[in-house]
Design an enzyme around this catalytic site. Structure first.
Site, PDB file in Angstrom:
ATOM      1  N   ALA A   1       0.764  -1.250   0.000  1.00  0.00           N
ATOM      2  CA  ALA A   1       0.000   0.000   0.000  1.00  0.00           C
ATOM      3  C   ALA A   1       0.799   1.306   0.000  1.00  0.00           C
ATOM      4  CB  ALA A   1      -0.946  -0.004   1.200  1.00  0.00           C
TER       5      ALA A   1
ATOM      6  N   PRO B   1       3.040   4.599  -0.615  1.00  0.00           N
ATOM      7  CA  PRO B   1       2.772   5.571   0.443  1.00  0.00           C
ATOM      8  C   PRO B   1       1.293   5.876   0.679  1.00  0.00           C
ATOM      9  CG  PRO B   1       3.459   6.697  -1.549  1.00  0.00           C
ATOM     10  CD  PRO B   1       3.500   5.228  -1.866  1.00  0.00           C
TER      11      PRO B   1
ATOM     12  N   GLY C   1      -1.340   6.553  -1.731  1.00  0.00           N
ATOM     13  CA  GLY C   1      -2.147   7.346  -2.680  1.00  0.00           C
ATOM     14  C   GLY C   1      -3.367   6.590  -3.180  1.00  0.00           C
ATOM     15  N   LYS C   2      -3.159   5.331  -3.539  1.00  0.00           N
ATOM     16  CA  LYS C   2      -4.272   4.520  -4.051  1.00  0.00           C
ATOM     17  C   LYS C   2      -5.158   4.043  -2.901  1.00  0.00           C
ATOM     18  CE  LYS C   2      -1.132   2.908  -7.637  1.00  0.00           C
ATOM     19  NZ  LYS C   2       0.085   3.310  -6.908  1.00  0.00           N
TER      20      LYS C   2
ATOM     21  N   ASP D   1       2.201  -3.028   4.469  1.00  0.00           N
ATOM     22  CA  ASP D   1       3.519  -2.699   3.954  1.00  0.00           C
ATOM     23  C   ASP D   1       4.561  -3.353   4.854  1.00  0.00           C
ATOM     24  OD1 ASP D   1       4.667  -0.799   1.713  1.00  0.00           O
ATOM     25  OD2 ASP D   1       6.066  -0.755   3.388  1.00  0.00           O
TER      26      ASP D   1
ATOM     27  N   ASP E   1      -0.612  -3.553  -5.928  1.00  0.00           N
ATOM     28  CA  ASP E   1       0.225  -2.588  -6.648  1.00  0.00           C
ATOM     29  C   ASP E   1       1.657  -3.096  -6.456  1.00  0.00           C
ATOM     30  OD1 ASP E   1       0.716  -0.173  -8.094  1.00  0.00           O
ATOM     31  OD2 ASP E   1       1.445   0.716  -6.241  1.00  0.00           O
TER      32      ASP E   1
ATOM     33  N   CYS F   1       4.275   0.227 -11.966  1.00  0.00           N
ATOM     34  CA  CYS F   1       4.738   1.452 -12.631  1.00  0.00           C
ATOM     35  C   CYS F   1       5.904   1.091 -13.553  1.00  0.00           C
ATOM     36  CB  CYS F   1       5.126   2.523 -11.615  1.00  0.00           C
ATOM     37  SG  CYS F   1       6.164   1.905 -10.292  1.00  0.00           S
TER      38      CYS F   1
END
Length: 440
Positions: A258, A260, A262-263, A280, A327, A380
């Site tokens: 998760a 930092p 944002g999502k 995390d 993510d 990403c």
């Protein structure tokens, strides 16, 4: 005053670059540390930032130019070479700076910094030759991968890989785009106020996200709107993730990697009675998620927990979650514009081990998804090995899952039922999103 050079903007840039080049520091972190620790005025701060990011992003090119003016780089102390590199960056790329100011500062730093006599003479001689002669022409390099490598300051393996996957023309457009400045982008937390903040900030609507605004540059984090939680800083591509989960409000959701956050907070904004468990590996990163959630007034909807996503199946009962976001940790190649040091990280070539971790995470978390539940996978990066190939491999070993085709108004980012955005298309981060459903 031998340490006066550290107070100079170019001296500060040198200190930062030494940390990046010789201590494996991340450029953004090393730069923030310096700017927070030392007293520089705003003009110096922006010069230091420009020199650091510019020198890191053009490193291979600068090394190639300097090789024509230095007989043996290995005979130089590393800091002397770094000083030549950052000075060459300014002389070649920052044409608004007077050359004499760049050379004089470099000589002064060399004089104050050096233990041995002679460093300042060498720096002076090299930089004066550099300014008085015509620069060597990169276009004469015969081998195409080598030429692109020098021209766009990318390691040869990365040039080859991008050409392999995207063809020469598109790969070159990607190379070009990596030197463009990253836009500042925000997500407006209440979509009905989009126009209001567009006018307030004199920003543009995002081309990709219906709740995003962009600006060529901007200090959004210091605005009242940011402090009040009316906006949050999030790249446009990242803003596309939470909507794919089609959150109705009462779901139990897992955000497996998760930080930092944002999502995480974007997903939480759709919840009414539901809850997100955000995982995390590191305490300081979990603290960032909590900080983010608090500012946006969403802390009550998010529980954080320190856990490796590969251990989710051991830590939670089967079918605990309605929806899951993975993510995944990845090479981060899509972030080069913002984090230019990524491209020199040799470990990133090891796509097999990255893919193994990504599949391990998916295989663990999928066991805690209820039947009929959906799982969104995002990265990403823009390489197949970490994206489409991971989805294919996961489906091959998990027949109880199927792919859910994603769509977007911009058809050029829809690939194989996934969203794949490369940096040159909309001047954003490179990003990938796919979705899977557990069969009922």
């Amino acid at each position: 005053m031998a340490n006066d050079w550290k107070k100079m903007a170019r001296g500060g840039a040198l200190l930062t670059l030494e940390k990046v080049f010789h201590e494996d520091a991340y450029s953004n972190i090393a730069l923030n540390t310096l700017l927070n620790k030392r007293q520089y005025d705003d003009r110096d701060k922006s010069l230091i930032t420009e020199i650091v990011y510019g020198t890191v992003s053009r490193k291979i090119t600068l090394e190639w130019y300097l090789a024509h003016f230095i007989a043996d780089r290995d005979k130089l102390e590393p800091w002397v070479y770094d000083l030549l590199m950052l000075s060459a960056y300014q002389l070649i790329y920052l044409d608004k700076l007077p050359a004499h100011a760049v050379v004089n500062d470099a000589v002064r730093i060399a004089k104050n910094r050096g233990n041995k006599k002679g460093a300042e003479k060498l720096v002076n001689a090299v930089l004066r030759r550099l300014t008085s002669k015509t620069l060597p022409n990169i276009e004469v390099i015969k081998r195409i991968n080598k030429r692109y490598s020098v021209k766009y300051s990318l390691p040869v393996w990365l040039v080859k890989k991008l050409i392999e996957q995207y063809g020469q023309e598109r790969a070159e457009a990607i190379f070009e785009s990596l030197f463009e400045r990253n836009k500042a982008s925000i997500r407006v937390t209440d979509a009905s106020r989009l126009e209001e903040f567009k006018d307030n900030f004199q920003a543009d609507y995002s081309q990709l996200s219906p709740v995003g605004l962009t600006k060529s540059s901007g200090r959004f984090a210091s605005s009242v709107a940011f402090k009040n939680g009316d906006i949050t800083i999030q790249d446009e591509t990242s803003q596309l993730v939470a909507p794919t989960l089609d959150i109705q409000g009462s779901e139990t959701i897992l955000d497996a990697c998760a930080a930092p956050g944002g999502k995480t907070v974007h997903m939480a904004s759709y919840l009414t009675s539901g809850k997100i468990t955000a995982l995390d590996l590191y305490d300081h990163k979990l603290a960032l998620i909590q900080e983010n959630a608090k500012r946006l007034g969403l802390a009550a909807r998010i529980d954080t927990r320190k856990l490796d996503a590969r251990q989710v199946a051991d830590a939670f009962p089967a079918e605990s979650f309605d929806k899951i976001l993975v993510d995944a940790p990845c090479s981060g190649i899509g972030l080069i514009r913002r984090k230019p040091d990524i491209k020199y990280n040799k470990d990133l070539q090891d796509f097999a081990s990255l893919q193994a971790i990504q599949l391990e995470i998916l295989s663990s978390v999928c066991q805690t998804l209820r039947k009929g539940g959906i799982m969104t996978y995002s990265t990403c990066t823009i390489f197949k090995e970490e994206n489409q190939d991971v989805i294919k491999a996961f489906l091959a070993s998990h027949p109880d899952f199927e792919q859910v085709a994603l769509d977007h108004d911009k058809k050029d980012i829809v690939v194989d039922g996934c969203l794949l955005i490369t940096p040159e298309q909309y001047q954003t981060d490179g990003f990938f999103i796919a979705q899977l459903r557990k069969k009922a």
